[in-house]
Write a protein that holds these residues in place. Structure first.
Motif, PDB file in Angstrom:
ATOM      1  N   PRO A   7      33.645 112.404  40.902  1.00 52.42           N
ATOM      2  CA  PRO A   7      33.745 111.808  42.248  1.00 52.42           C
ATOM      3  C   PRO A   7      35.168 111.782  42.796  1.00 52.42           C
ATOM      4  CG  PRO A   7      32.419 110.428  40.796  1.00 52.42           C
ATOM      5  CD  PRO A   7      33.081 111.453  39.931  1.00 52.42           C
ATOM      6  N   LEU A   8      36.171 111.905  41.937  1.00 54.87           N
ATOM      7  CA  LEU A   8      37.558 111.914  42.387  1.00 54.87           C
ATOM      8  C   LEU A   8      38.053 113.319  42.712  1.00 54.87           C
ATOM      9  CD1 LEU A   8      39.049 109.425  39.765  1.00 54.87           C
ATOM     10  CD2 LEU A   8      38.262 108.914  42.081  1.00 54.87           C
ATOM     11  N   ILE A   9      37.322 114.338  42.263  1.00 57.79           N
ATOM     12  CA  ILE A   9      37.770 115.721  42.435  1.00 57.79           C
ATOM     13  C   ILE A   9      36.898 116.480  43.428  1.00 57.79           C
ATOM     14  CG2 ILE A   9      38.074 117.924  41.249  1.00 57.79           C
ATOM     15  CD1 ILE A   9      38.760 116.358  38.713  1.00 57.79           C
ATOM     16  N   LEU A  10      35.587 116.414  43.251  1.00 52.83           N
ATOM     17  CA  LEU A  10      34.679 117.259  44.028  1.00 52.83           C
ATOM     18  C   LEU A  10      34.734 117.014  45.535  1.00 52.83           C
ATOM     19  CD1 LEU A  10      32.765 119.547  43.398  1.00 52.83           C
ATOM     20  CD2 LEU A  10      30.881 117.908  43.333  1.00 52.83           C
ATOM     21  N   PRO A  11      34.853 115.770  46.025  1.00 50.16           N
ATOM     22  CA  PRO A  11      34.914 115.582  47.488  1.00 50.16           C
ATOM     23  C   PRO A  11      36.092 116.283  48.151  1.00 50.16           C
ATOM     24  CG  PRO A  11      34.390 113.499  46.414  1.00 50.16           C
ATOM     25  CD  PRO A  11      34.743 114.468  45.323  1.00 50.16           C
TER      26      PRO A  11
ATOM     27  N   PHE B 252      48.559 116.485  46.879  1.00 54.17           N
ATOM     28  CA  PHE B 252      48.924 116.053  45.538  1.00 54.17           C
ATOM     29  C   PHE B 252      49.400 114.600  45.546  1.00 54.17           C
ATOM     30  CE2 PHE B 252      51.500 115.604  41.764  1.00 54.17           C
ATOM     31  CZ  PHE B 252      50.807 116.327  40.806  1.00 54.17           C
ATOM     32  N   ILE B 253      50.233 114.258  46.533  1.00 48.82           N
ATOM     33  CA  ILE B 253      50.745 112.885  46.612  1.00 48.82           C
ATOM     34  C   ILE B 253      49.615 111.893  46.858  1.00 48.82           C
ATOM     35  CG2 ILE B 253      52.155 111.324  48.021  1.00 48.82           C
ATOM     36  CD1 ILE B 253      54.139 113.587  48.367  1.00 48.82           C
ATOM     37  N   MET B 254      48.696 112.224  47.767  1.00 54.84           N
ATOM     38  CA  MET B 254      47.583 111.318  48.059  1.00 54.84           C
ATOM     39  C   MET B 254      46.691 111.127  46.839  1.00 54.84           C
ATOM     40  SD  MET B 254      46.474 112.387  51.945  1.00 54.84           S
ATOM     41  CE  MET B 254      45.096 111.238  51.872  1.00 54.84           C
ATOM     42  N   SER B 255      46.404 112.212  46.133  1.00 56.31           N
ATOM     43  CA  SER B 255      45.561 112.109  44.947  1.00 56.31           C
ATOM     44  C   SER B 255      46.279 111.376  43.818  1.00 56.31           C
ATOM     45  CB  SER B 255      45.131 113.506  44.485  1.00 56.31           C
ATOM     46  OG  SER B 255      44.314 113.433  43.343  1.00 56.31           O
ATOM     47  N   TRP B 256      47.575 111.657  43.648  1.00 54.38           N
ATOM     48  CA  TRP B 256      48.335 111.013  42.583  1.00 54.38           C
ATOM     49  C   TRP B 256      48.446 109.505  42.810  1.00 54.38           C
ATOM     50  CZ3 TRP B 256      50.499 113.132  38.159  1.00 54.38           C
ATOM     51  CH2 TRP B 256      51.388 112.327  37.449  1.00 54.38           C
ATOM     52  N   ASN B 257      48.647 109.091  44.058  1.00 53.71           N
ATOM     53  CA  ASN B 257      48.814 107.666  44.379  1.00 53.71           C
ATOM     54  C   ASN B 257      47.502 106.951  44.648  1.00 53.71           C
ATOM     55  OD1 ASN B 257      51.612 107.823  44.176  1.00 53.71           O
ATOM     56  ND2 ASN B 257      51.868 108.338  46.337  1.00 53.71           N
ATOM     57  N   ASN B 258      46.394 107.677  44.598  1.00 51.02           N
ATOM     58  CA  ASN B 258      45.093 107.059  44.866  1.00 51.02           C
ATOM     59  C   ASN B 258      44.799 105.970  43.832  1.00 51.02           C
ATOM     60  OD1 ASN B 258      42.587 106.472  45.853  1.00 51.02           O
ATOM     61  ND2 ASN B 258      41.628 108.377  45.168  1.00 51.02           N
ATOM     62  N   PHE B 259      44.625 104.764  44.314  1.00 53.10           N
ATOM     63  CA  PHE B 259      44.419 103.634  43.406  1.00 53.10           C
ATOM     64  C   PHE B 259      43.052 102.980  43.585  1.00 53.10           C
ATOM     65  CE2 PHE B 259      44.703  98.969  42.898  1.00 53.10           C
ATOM     66  CZ  PHE B 259      44.867  98.916  41.522  1.00 53.10           C
ATOM     67  N   LEU B 260      42.617 102.800  44.831  1.00 52.43           N
ATOM     68  CA  LEU B 260      41.403 102.024  45.094  1.00 52.43           C
ATOM     69  C   LEU B 260      40.156 102.701  44.542  1.00 52.43           C
ATOM     70  CD1 LEU B 260      40.091  99.584  46.399  1.00 52.43           C
ATOM     71  CD2 LEU B 260      39.978 100.872  48.554  1.00 52.43           C
ATOM     72  N   LEU B 261      39.986 103.992  44.842  1.00 56.53           N
ATOM     73  CA  LEU B 261      38.770 104.678  44.408  1.00 56.53           C
ATOM     74  C   LEU B 261      38.666 104.790  42.889  1.00 56.53           C
ATOM     75  CD1 LEU B 261      36.302 105.887  45.741  1.00 56.53           C
ATOM     76  CD2 LEU B 261      37.424 108.114  45.726  1.00 56.53           C
ATOM     77  N   PRO B 262      39.722 105.192  42.162  1.00 54.22           N
ATOM     78  CA  PRO B 262      39.611 105.169  40.692  1.00 54.22           C
ATOM     79  C   PRO B 262      39.362 103.773  40.139  1.00 54.22           C
ATOM     80  CG  PRO B 262      41.465 106.519  41.369  1.00 54.22           C
ATOM     81  CD  PRO B 262      40.978 105.820  42.608  1.00 54.22           C
TER      82      PRO B 262
ATOM     83  N   SER C 109      40.815 104.496  28.679  1.00 51.98           N
ATOM     84  CA  SER C 109      41.324 105.806  28.280  1.00 51.98           C
ATOM     85  C   SER C 109      41.303 106.805  29.431  1.00 51.98           C
ATOM     86  CB  SER C 109      40.504 106.364  27.119  1.00 51.98           C
ATOM     87  OG  SER C 109      39.141 106.528  27.488  1.00 51.98           O
ATOM     88  N   MET C 110      40.577 106.486  30.501  1.00 53.22           N
ATOM     89  CA  MET C 110      40.479 107.365  31.651  1.00 53.22           C
ATOM     90  C   MET C 110      41.332 106.880  32.817  1.00 53.22           C
ATOM     91  SD  MET C 110      36.369 108.158  31.652  1.00 53.22           S
ATOM     92  CE  MET C 110      36.528 109.371  32.957  1.00 53.22           C
ATOM     93  N   TYR C 111      42.099 105.815  32.625  1.00 57.83           N
ATOM     94  CA  TYR C 111      42.902 105.262  33.712  1.00 57.83           C
ATOM     95  C   TYR C 111      43.953 106.265  34.190  1.00 57.83           C
ATOM     96  CZ  TYR C 111      41.164 100.451  33.426  1.00 57.83           C
ATOM     97  OH  TYR C 111      40.388  99.322  33.481  1.00 57.83           O
ATOM     98  N   THR C 112      44.147 106.269  35.491  1.00 62.43           N
ATOM     99  CA  THR C 112      45.242 107.053  36.066  1.00 62.43           C
ATOM    100  C   THR C 112      46.534 106.240  35.981  1.00 62.43           C
ATOM    101  OG1 THR C 112      44.796 106.206  38.283  1.00 62.43           O
ATOM    102  CG2 THR C 112      43.671 108.239  37.624  1.00 62.43           C
ATOM    103  N   LEU C 113      47.646 106.875  36.315  1.00 60.94           N
ATOM    104  CA  LEU C 113      48.940 106.218  36.196  1.00 60.94           C
ATOM    105  C   LEU C 113      49.070 104.996  37.108  1.00 60.94           C
ATOM    106  CD1 LEU C 113      51.321 106.699  34.358  1.00 60.94           C
ATOM    107  CD2 LEU C 113      52.434 107.992  36.178  1.00 60.94           C
ATOM    108  N   PRO C 114      48.655 105.043  38.387  1.00 56.42           N
ATOM    109  CA  PRO C 114      48.712 103.825  39.203  1.00 56.42           C
ATOM    110  C   PRO C 114      47.890 102.675  38.646  1.00 56.42           C
ATOM    111  CG  PRO C 114      48.451 105.745  40.607  1.00 56.42           C
ATOM    112  CD  PRO C 114      48.277 106.216  39.192  1.00 56.42           C
ATOM    113  N   MET C 115      46.774 102.970  38.003  1.00 56.90           N
ATOM    114  CA  MET C 115      45.956 101.918  37.403  1.00 56.90           C
ATOM    115  C   MET C 115      46.675 101.300  36.205  1.00 56.90           C
ATOM    116  SD  MET C 115      42.231 103.777  37.591  1.00 56.90           S
ATOM    117  CE  MET C 115      41.331 102.358  36.969  1.00 56.90           C
ATOM    118  N   LEU C 116      47.373 102.118  35.430  1.00 59.27           N
ATOM    119  CA  LEU C 116      48.129 101.589  34.298  1.00 59.27           C
ATOM    120  C   LEU C 116      49.282 100.707  34.771  1.00 59.27           C
ATOM    121  CD1 LEU C 116      48.288 104.696  31.925  1.00 59.27           C
ATOM    122  CD2 LEU C 116      46.869 102.660  31.674  1.00 59.27           C
ATOM    123  N   VAL C 117      49.946 101.106  35.857  1.00 59.55           N
ATOM    124  CA  VAL C 117      51.028 100.282  36.400  1.00 59.55           C
ATOM    125  C   VAL C 117      50.485  98.946  36.874  1.00 59.55           C
ATOM    126  CG1 VAL C 117      52.765 100.129  38.227  1.00 59.55           C
ATOM    127  CG2 VAL C 117      52.433 102.287  37.012  1.00 59.55           C
TER     128      VAL C 117
END
Length: 282
Positions: A146-150, A208-218, A226-234
């Motif tokens: 859901p984070l890639i295909l749309p 790339f910036i929008m996807s990298w900083n995407n926090f709400l949807l993930p 183990s699947m957390y993105t970097l903004p979620m870890l921060v």
């Protein structure tokens, strides 16, 4: 006398422009510098006020990150996979859609373009509840799909690509390739895509910036750590109920923006190169 005064005036205007752009550059760099400096300071030092001079607490902040389970390499891997894949899909299929809208004539073309414009105006937050329920019904929670295909159907990217392609497209390029026997997909890959390199680089940076900083949807779709993105870890660094380690937070933010700076540095030369090439008459 007149020429001398005119030369002085031009020189003064040029100097004022240099000063103006220097100030703008410093204002643009200042927020990043403050974040980097705060990554080297302790929480009490940060609470005392703003400082532009680095401190010596960087290693302690890094150690605190590691003690809180901040797996920087896992976060980098997850975020990089999502951002790179979604950006690549968005660029390719959006360019393909823009090419079809420019080159071919078909029924419903204006209607389709109107739908694309309408989708640009709809905020993502409006449909996020329905999107979550749809993904839950499909069993795609805790999944990167859901984070890639749309990204395949990115209306803003299609809009930008179409507007850019209108300025560089010439029917003779495609017609000559067709006469030589090239297929439509080969024409797109060998002729159109190279011409769109500046636009591709521009939207690659933004995508790339929008996807990298995407926090709400993930945050809504992913529950496994183990699947957390970097903004979620921060974000996990702010959950301490007794004390917030601001230095560790700024260290995590600093580490998260390093790939963005590298991507911009790498892709910006294609934007500049494309503009320069377009300004030279053959």
């Amino acid at each position: 006398m007149y020429k001398t005064d005119n030369a002085k005036q031009v020189k003064m205007q040029r100097m004022l422009l240099y000063v103006f752009f220097t100030i703008l550059t410093l204002l643009s760099i200042l927020p990043f510098w403050i974040v980097i400096v705060n990554a080297t300071r302790s929480a009490p030092e940060i609470q005392q006020g703003l400082s532009l001079i680095p401190s010596g607490n960087a290693w302690n902040n890094w150690s605190h990150l590691r003690s809180r389970g901040f797996n920087i390499f896992q976060g980098y891997g997850n975020s990089l996979f999502i951002a790179a894949t979604s950006t690549t899909l968005s660029l390719y299929f959006s360019s393909l859609t823009a090419y079809a809208l420019i080159v071919y004539e078909f029924k419903g073309k204006k209607f389709l373009w109107g739908i694309i414009l309408m989708l640009i105006m709809i905020p993502t937050q409006v449909s996020i509840i329905g999107f979550y329920r749809f993904m839950a019904n499909l069993g795609l929670l805790n999944n990167y799909i859901p984070l890639i295909l749309p990204a395949v159907a990115s209306a803003p990217t299609v809009f930008f690509m179409k507007q850019y392609l209108e300025t560089i497209y010439h029917p003779a390029l495609v017609d000559s390739a067709r006469i030589d026997g090239a297929s439509e997909i080969r024409i797109f890959h060998t002729i159109i895509l190279p011409l769109m390199r500046p636009a591709l680089a521009t939207m690659a940076i933004f995508g790339f910036i929008m996807s990298w900083n995407n926090f709400l949807l993930p945050l809504i779709l992913i529950n496994e750590r183990s699947m957390y993105t970097l903004p979620m870890l921060v974000q996990l660094l702010t959950t301490d109920g007794y004390r917030t380690e601001f230095g560790a937070m700024y260290m995590g933010i600093t580490l998260s923006i390093v790939p963005l700076i590298l991507v911009y540095t790498f892709l910006s030369r294609y934007i500049i190169g494309g503009v320069t090439a377009g300004g030279v008459k053959q």
